[in-house]
Design an enzyme around this catalytic site. Structure first.
Site, PDB file in Angstrom:
ATOM      1  N   GLU A 259       0.847  -1.200   0.000  1.00 16.92           N
ATOM      2  CA  GLU A 259       0.000   0.000   0.000  1.00 16.92           C
ATOM      3  C   GLU A 259       0.881   1.248   0.000  1.00 16.92           C
ATOM      4  O   GLU A 259       0.686   2.177   0.784  1.00 16.92           O
ATOM      5  CB  GLU A 259      -0.932  -0.016   1.207  1.00 16.92           C
ATOM      6  CG  GLU A 259      -1.808  -1.259   1.259  1.00 16.92           C
ATOM      7  CD  GLU A 259      -2.682  -1.364   2.481  1.00 16.92           C
ATOM      8  OE1 GLU A 259      -3.751  -1.983   2.392  1.00 16.92           O
ATOM      9  OE2 GLU A 259      -2.295  -0.821   3.536  1.00 16.92           O
TER      10      GLU A 259
ATOM     11  N   CYS B  64      -7.761   5.909   2.947  1.00 10.31           N
ATOM     12  CA  CYS B  64      -7.127   6.431   4.160  1.00 10.31           C
ATOM     13  C   CYS B  64      -5.925   7.313   3.833  1.00 10.31           C
ATOM     14  O   CYS B  64      -5.625   8.260   4.558  1.00 10.31           O
ATOM     15  CB  CYS B  64      -6.685   5.289   5.069  1.00 10.31           C
ATOM     16  SG  CYS B  64      -8.033   4.498   5.942  1.00 10.31           S
TER      17      CYS B  64
ATOM     18  N   CYS C 213     -10.354   0.287   8.132  1.00 12.47           N
ATOM     19  CA  CYS C 213      -9.901   1.648   8.413  1.00 12.47           C
ATOM     20  C   CYS C 213     -10.611   2.685   7.548  1.00 12.47           C
ATOM     21  O   CYS C 213     -10.927   3.781   8.012  1.00 12.47           O
ATOM     22  CB  CYS C 213      -8.394   1.734   8.220  1.00 12.47           C
ATOM     23  SG  CYS C 213      -7.803   1.058   6.651  1.00 12.47           S
TER      24      CYS C 213
END
Length: 598
Positions: free
Chosen positions: A120, A138, A204
Site C-alpha cells: 500500500e 485512508c 480503516c
C-alpha cells in the site's frame, strides 16, 4: 504511554504512525508537556528500520515519500504538529522536502497517493500506474491532514489547493453516494473489477470517511491575528473569532463546485479593520498542481475577478490569496468569480503511463468516462482527439445532481481480420468521485488523444464468450478478458485465490452451446518479491462429458513457467465446460493472468 516510553525507558518507534498526532492534540487540550515530549520522542526514535514504515532514517534526514502511504501521511502530519508546537525547524525542513517530492513526482491527478497495493505504498518518482493504482482512501484522508497542517504552518494556498483536489476527487470517491459502501483503493482505470464494499477485513477506510466528512466545515476558515482566511467554498454561515475578542459572521452563497461564483457577506459584530484573505484556487490560475507534474494543455482560461460591495477590485495575490484590507461593517460583500471552462490536463513527460493522454478537469473536479454513459458500455477503447470540443451541462437527475462533460470522440475496435475500425461516437464524462455507483463496468480517467495510446476493443473469441466461475478467489472475470499481460507479476488485472494457501482450487469455463477445443494456454500470476502468490505446485485440465468430469488426453507437460503462456495441446474434445484443477504450493497462494482456449 508516558510511564512506559521515553528517555531512560523503552525506546521504540510506532509501527503504524498516528499516536504522534493524538499526543499533540492531547497536549493542546491539557497543556501537559509530557505528551508533546513523548510525541517528539517517538518521532526522534525512528531510524535503522525499514522504509515500509518510514524508519529507514531519522525523520529529519528524510527527503522522499516512501513506504506505506497511510503511515507516511500520518507521520508527516505528526511532524508538522511537532514543528508547530516546538518550533523545531528541522522537522519543517524535512517535511517541506518530502511534500515537494510528493506533489512534484508522486501525486495522482485525483489527489490520490500510494500507487501500489504491494505494501500500500509509494512507487518511484513519476511511476503512476492507472489500472493498478492503489490510492487508498485512508491515504487521501492522511494527505489532507498533512496539507492542512502545512497550510497552518506556512499560510500558503498551495497546500489548500492540494487539499481541495484530494477532497473533491480521490477522497470523496472512497464512499458511495448513499454513504453505505466504500472503496479501499481508488484506481484511475477499471475493466469492471472494482466494486465498493459495505465493510472490509481491515475496516480503516469506512471509519476514516465517517470521521472526516463531518469535520470538513472546520477546514473552511482560518485565523491568524487580524487575518481571516477563506479556504474552501460552499454555501453556509460561520462564526469566526479574530484577535482581541472580535467576532465576525461570514455567510457564503455559491453553487461551487459546479459554479465558480462565490458571494461572501461579512458581518463583524462591530465595525473594524481587518484583512480578508480569499483563496484564488490554483486551478483558476492555470496551475492544476503546485509543480510541473501536471499542466493544462492550454493557458487560455479567463482570469478570476473580484468585487467589493459591487465595485470591481484588482486582485492582489499573496501566497495564492486575494488580499482585502479595509474597515468592515455589517453587510459588506465580496464577490469572487472563478471561471470554469473545461480544461485538458497533461502529465509530465516522465509519466510514461499517461503519454498521449489527457485528463479532463472543470473547476476542482476531475472527470472520468464510465460505462453507463457511453455506447456499448465501453470506454477503454475511446479516443478523444484535441480537436474534440468539450462542453459542460448540469444534470440534476443524474448521480444526485452532477455537471457532466460532453463531446465527440471515436471508438477503436479490432475486427476479425485483425484490422482496426474507427467509429465516431458521443462521449460523456462524469465527476470521478461519482463513478461505481451504478454497478461494475469500465472506467477511464486518462483519455487517449492519440491512437498509439488507445486500447482497442479486442475481437470476441471462444475464450471471451465463456462464463467464468471459481472455487474461491477474487475477480475471475480477469481470466478471459483477452488482455495479454506484460509479465506474471503484472498487476493491472488478474485472478487470485489469496489468502488461501496450499489448497486444492479450481476455475471453470462454461459455454451455452457445445464447443470443440484442443488447446489451453495458461499465463500464471506470480508476484514473487512483492506478494504471496506463486505458480501452482501442479495442475490438470478436465472437460465435462455429460455429468462426468474427465481429464483431457495429452502428452504435453502441464507447464508452470513464468512470463509466458504455458501451452497444453490435447486430443480434441466437444464439451460445454472446461475445468482447471490447481494444487497451490504449501504456504503460498496462487493466481491466473489469462486462460485461453482454442
Amino acid at each position: 504511554l508516558v510511564n512506559t516510553f521515553g528517555p531512560g525507558k523503552r525506546k521504540v518507534w510506532p509501527g503504524h504512525e498516528i499516536i504522534e498526532m493524538a499526543l499533540a492534540k492531547l497536549y493542546r487540550v491539557t497543556g501537559n508537556a509530557e505528551y508533546l515530549n513523548l510525541a517528539k520522542f517517538f518521532l526522534d526514535s525512528r531510524g535503522g528500520g525499514e522504509a515500509y514504515w518510514q524508519a529507514q532514517a531519522p525523520v529529519v534526514e528524510q527527503t522522499e515519500a516512501v513506504g506505506h502511504a497511510v503511515r507516511a501521511s500520518y507521520l508527516y502530519s505528526g511532524m508538522a504538529d511537532a514543528a508547530a508546537l516546538t518550533g523545531d525547524t528541522t522537522y519543517l525542513a524535512a517535511i517541506d522536502k518530502i511534500w515537494s517530492n510528493v506533489v512534484g513526482d508522486k501525486l495522482y491527478v485525483t489527489g490520490g497517493i500510494g500507487g501500489t497495493g504491494n505494501g500500500e505504498a509509494f512507487l518511484g518518482n513519476y511511476d503512476l500506474p492507472n489500472m493498478s493504482a492503489y490510492n487508498e482512501t485512508c491515504a487521501a484522508v492522511g494527505n489532507d491532514f498533512w496539507n492542512y497542517r502545512l497550510f497552518l504552518l506556512h499560510g500558503d494556498a498551495k497546500y489548500v489547493d492540494v487539499f481541495e483536489r484530494t477532497l473533491y476527487n480521490g477522497l470523496l470517491s472512497g464512499v458511495s453516494l448513499d454513504g453505505k459502501t466504500f472503496f479501499y483503493d481508488n484506481p484511475g482505470e477499471s475493466r469492471g473489477q472494482h466494486q465498493r464494499s459495505p465493510w472490509f477485513g481491515v475496516a480503516c477506510c469506512p471509519g476514516n470517511i465517517t470521521r472526516f466528512m463531518p469535520s470538513v466545515p472546520g477546514y473552511f476558515y482560518a485565523v491568524q491575528g487580524d487575518n481571516l482566511y477563506v479556504n474552501l467554498f460552499a454555501s453556509g454561515t460561520a462564526s469566526v473569532d479574530l484577535d482581541k475578542g472580535r467576532k465576525v459572521e461570514i455567510v457564503q452563497n455559491t453553487l461551487y463546485p459546479w459554479n465558480g461564483d462565490v458571494k461572501l457577506q461579512v458581518n463583524p459584530a462591530k465595525t473594524g479593520t481587518f484583512t480578508l484573505r480569499v483563496r484564488v484556487p490554483g486551478w483558476a490560475r492555470n496551475e492544476p498542481v503546485p509543480s510541473d507534474l501536471y499542466k493544462y494543455e492550454d493557458n487560455a482560461a479567463p482570469a478570476p475577478t473580484l468585487a467589493v460591495n459591487g465595485k470591481s477590485t484588482p486582485i492582489t495575490l499573496d501566497k495564492g490569496y486575494a488580499i482585502i484590507s479595509r474597515t468592515w461593517k455589517k453587510g459588506d460583500t465580496v464577490q469572487l468569480e472563478l471561471p470554469m471552462p473545461v480544461r485538458r490536463v497533461v502529465a509530465n513527460d516522465n509519466v510514461a503511463q499517461d503519454k498521449g493522454r489527457v485528463a479532463v478537469q472543470r473547476g476542482p473536479m476531475v472527470y472520468c468516462a464510465e460505462w453507463p454513459d457511453n455506447k456499448n458500455g465501453k470506454v477503454r477503447n475511446l479516443l478523444v482527439p484535441p480537436s474534440s470540443e468539450l462542453s459542460a451541462e448540469f444534470k440534476p437527475d443524474l448521480l444526485r445532481g452532477v455537471t457532466v462533460i460532453k463531446g465527440t470522440g471515436f471508438t477503436l475496435s479490432e475486427q476479425e481480420d485483425g484490422s482496426l475500425q474507427k467509429k465516431e461516437q458521443p462521449v460523456t464524462l462524469i465527476p470521478y468521485y461519482s463513478w461505481a455507483n451504478r454497478g461494475r463496468g469500465e472506467m477511464l480517467v486518462w483519455l487517449p488523444q492519440q491512437a498509439e495510446a488507445a486500447v482497442p476493443s479486442r475481437f470476441p473469441t471462444l475464450t471471451s464468450s465463456a462464463t467464468v466461475t471459481a472455487s474461491k478467489g477474487s475477480n475471475p472475470r480477469a481470466i478471459n478478458d483477452i488482455h495479454d499481460p506484460k509479465s506474471s507479476v503484472d498487476q493491472d488485472e488478474f485472478f487470485h485465490w489469496w489468502p488461501r494457501k496450499g489448497t486444492e482450487e479450481w476455475v471453470e469455463y462454461k459455454w451455452d452451446k457445445d464447443v470443440t477445443v484442443s488447446q489451453a494456454d495458461i499465463y500464471w500470476f506470480d508476484d514473487t518479491g512483492v506478494g504471496e502468490c506463486r505458480v501452482p505446485q501442479n495442475w490438470k485440465l478436465l472437460y465435462k462429458d455429460g455429468e462426468t468430469w474427465k481429464p483431457v488426453e495429452t502428452t504435453d507437460r502441464y507447464g508452470v513457467e513464468l512470463n509466458k503462456y504455458n501451452i497444453l495441446k490435447f486430443k480434441v474434445v466437444t464439451t460445454r465446460q472446461l475445468r482447471l484443477e490447481v494444487t497451490l504450493q504449501k504456504d503460498w497462494a496462487g493466481g491466473i493472468q489469462q486462460w485461453r482456449v482454442k
